[in-house]
Design an enzyme around this catalytic site. Structure first.
Site, PDB file in Angstrom:
ATOM      1  N   SER A 144       0.894  -1.193  -0.105  1.00 58.83           N
ATOM      2  CA  SER A 144       0.114  -0.038   0.075  1.00 58.83           C
ATOM      3  C   SER A 144       0.968   1.373   0.075  1.00 58.83           C
ATOM      4  O   SER A 144       1.533   1.469  -1.079  1.00 58.83           O
ATOM      5  CB  SER A 144      -0.938  -0.243   1.178  1.00 58.83           C
ATOM      6  OG  SER A 144      -1.828   0.875   1.043  1.00 58.83           O
ATOM      7  N   ASP A 305      -1.067   1.197  -4.646  1.00 64.68           N
ATOM      8  CA  ASP A 305      -2.160   0.294  -4.963  1.00 64.68           C
ATOM      9  C   ASP A 305      -3.646   0.787  -5.442  1.00 64.68           C
ATOM     10  O   ASP A 305      -4.551   0.148  -5.613  1.00 64.68           O
ATOM     11  CB  ASP A 305      -2.108  -0.983  -4.030  1.00 64.68           C
ATOM     12  CG  ASP A 305      -2.611  -0.655  -2.549  1.00 64.68           C
ATOM     13  OD1 ASP A 305      -2.385   0.610  -2.325  1.00 64.68           O
ATOM     14  OD2 ASP A 305      -3.260  -1.419  -2.114  1.00 64.68           O
TER      15      ASP A 305
END
Length: 576
Positions: A144, A305
């Protein structure tokens, strides 16, 4: 010393490749580094793995990825679902393609078909692909918004959400049970393809995903009217959002989308930011520079992401304002629910879902539209779990769900937060309000006037290493044993302990249950609709203090929030 034995084993065992061994030889004189890499196994938590890339049992590498995948494969085989296959996606981080490939070949060696994306894709598209392909599970290689040295491994179940009970505990147990690295299975790519256990996916899933997003549009009329005039600056922050975000905006009719060139291409080193997080001010430095050059109405940035969206909006005086995750979430919640009510009407059993650390303005929005409100633990998988519950019981309709950390979901095509659909919806809302001669900032002020001037903040402290983890637990236990009775001038009304599953009313002494799963989280309901929540981060070595206040104006809310922030910092410093 056990960690030293592990280190020697990796150096001597022929199972480990020469590149790995050379990396380990280079740290032979650094006792502390050897300890950090081998004192424990990289923990497979309730969603998967996340850690620093490198050789060692406490690092992200092909061996720890293979171990996690072997555990997942064992769980799938034991559940009798190996025929359904597993979808795999990955982001722009270092080693992401290699880790994805490693996972696919381990699954194939266990007789489980892997559907692997041809190139990097956003997290929400992986969630969508799991259900579209009828898979039993999904794997997403991503860390992330963590710093560049990290990567991660998230596991999804067949509903498209990250794993929740009982599957999370079951998979964790299987991963823990894989003690001998040499027993983990793998096979060659060629053999996997011949066996029909490895399939590359791409365009067909992309097209189906984009088609689902378009179904969520409420005011194509507004886009048709002013989409060509709205100016949008967008940055994928070197991640996965570039192609899908630009595609959806172009196909809907937004003609003036300016991409931050320096951050356009995928790059796991994230050279323009120290921390690729749309919550961070530095993530918008280049975007705001471009916005001022082209006089943009909105500045958007998705994390690597593409499940979280950061936003800056311009007011009528040309000033750009930062919308926190709570602000953009509430803005979209009000737009989506309000416009659906106006255009289609709302179901009687419709629900807005938020996490426990999300703004209390969400409660006010749900009440205004006579919708139900469901509060869940931090983590979007719990919002996904509620959607699954609606589907399986036939009771309840999902209206909107979001969390303070810049993530929301519009529609049920995915079961994770989706920054691509959020980008689309925010631009649609900007077009709609533009037809009313309003900016998104005007719409935000309207929300404050209608619901109250809510302001939310967060203070976090990073405590790295073994000692840091111990200190984080010590802070939680100190507060657990000695709960505060007053915080920043607010009286504590109720103290929630999600680990003990208790809610104690401090006035009456009455104790009730939280009704939520066990979690190491403390929450304090305060007077005047204020609150404070303390929890360790699930992805970084941090302890986080979330808080919220309600003011009578922007200035009043700012002052109250600043005072609360200072009080929280003082509280933290006393415990260090």
């Amino acid at each position: 010393m056990e960690y030293k034995k592990r280190y020697e084993e990796w150096l001597e065992n022929t199972y480990f490749d020469e590149i790995t061994k050379e990396e380990l030889r280079n740290i032979k004189d650094d006792e502390n580094e050897i300890k950090e890499r081998f004192y424990t196994d990289l923990e497979f938590g309730t969603a998967g793995l996340r850690g620093i890339i490198g050789a060692g049992t406490n690092r992200m590498n092909i061996y720890t990825v293979r171990k996690a995948t072997q555990g997942l494969a064992n769980y799938i085989v034991k559940s009798g679902n190996e025929s359904k296959g597993v979808a795999i996606a990955y982001d722009s981080r270092r080693m992401s393609p290699e880790f994805a490939q490693e996972a696919a070949l381990c699954l194939a060696a266990n007789g489980i078909k892997a559907y692997i994306f041809e190139s990097l894709r956003p997290t929400p598209e992986l969630s969508f692909a799991v259900r579209k392909l009828g898979c039993i599970a999904g794997i997403n290689i991503t860390a992330s918004h963590n710093p560049p040295e990290y990567n991660g491994y998230k596991v999804y179940w067949e509903d498209g959400a990250q794993i929740t009970p009982p599957h999370d505990k079951g998979i964790m147990a299987e991963v823990k049970g894989v003690e001998d690295y040499t027993t983990m299975k793998s096979m060659s790519l060629e053999d996997a393809k011949v066996a029909g256990l490895y399939e590359v996916i791409g365009k067909e899933i992309d097209d189906a995903y984009i088609a689902e997003l378009k179904k969520q549009i409420l005011h194509q009329d507004a886009i048709d009217a002013v989409g060509k005039d709205l100016k949008i600056v967008y940055s994928p922050l070197h991640g996965t959002g570039n192609i899908p975000a630009r595609r959806i905006l172009k196909e809907l009719g937004f003609e003036n989308v300016y991409v931050v060139k320096e951050q356009e291409l995928p790059d796991g080193d994230f050279p323009t930011v120290s921390y690729p997080n749309p919550e961070a001010e530095e993530a918008f430095t280049l975007g705001l520079k471009l916005a001022k050059e082209v006089d943009a109405d909105i500045v958007l940035a998705t994390d690597p992401d593409a499940d979280r969206l950061g936003v800056r909006v311009k007011d009528k005086n040309g000033e750009y304002h930062d919308l926190t995750g709570n602000m953009s979430g509430c803005l979209l919640a009000d737009y989506e629910i309000g416009q659906r009510k106006e255009l289609q009407g709302l179901p009687e059993d419709g629900y807005l879902i938020k996490t426990i650390v999300t703004s209390n303005m969400a409660d006010a929005i749900a009440k205004y539209y006579h919708a139900g409100l469901i509060e869940v633990l931090t983590g979007f998988k719990y919002i996904g779990q509620q959607i699954l519950g609606f589907e399986t019981t036939g009771k309840g309709n999902y209206l909107f769900g979001f969390e303070e950390s810049y993530g929301c979901l519009i529609g049920t095509h995915a079961r994770d937060k989706d920054a691509i659909v959020a980008t689309m919806a925010l631009c649609e809302a900007a077009a709609y309000y533009k037809t009313k001669d309003m900016t998104l900032w005007d719409a935000m002020i309207d929300l404050y006037e209608r619901y109250g001037y809510y302001k939310d903040g967060i203070q976090a402290i990073t405590l790295k290493g073994i000692e840091g983890l111990e200190k984080i637990q010590e802070i939680l236990e100190t507060l657990r044993k000695n709960p505060p009775t007053q915080i920043a001038g607010y009286k504590v009304v109720k103290a929630r302990d999600y680990k003990a599953d208790t809610i104690k009313d401090l006035e009456t002494g009455e104790v009730t249950t939280t009704g939520l799963p066990n979690s190491n989280v403390l929450y304090y309901d305060l007077t005047e609709d204020a609150w404070l929540c303390v929890r360790p981060s699930g992805t970084e070595p941090k302890v986080k203090f979330y808080y919220g206040v309600k003011g009578t104006s922007l200035k009043d809310a700012d002052e109250k929030s600043e005072n609360m922030g200072k009080e929280v910092l003082s509280m933290i410093n006393k415990m260090l």
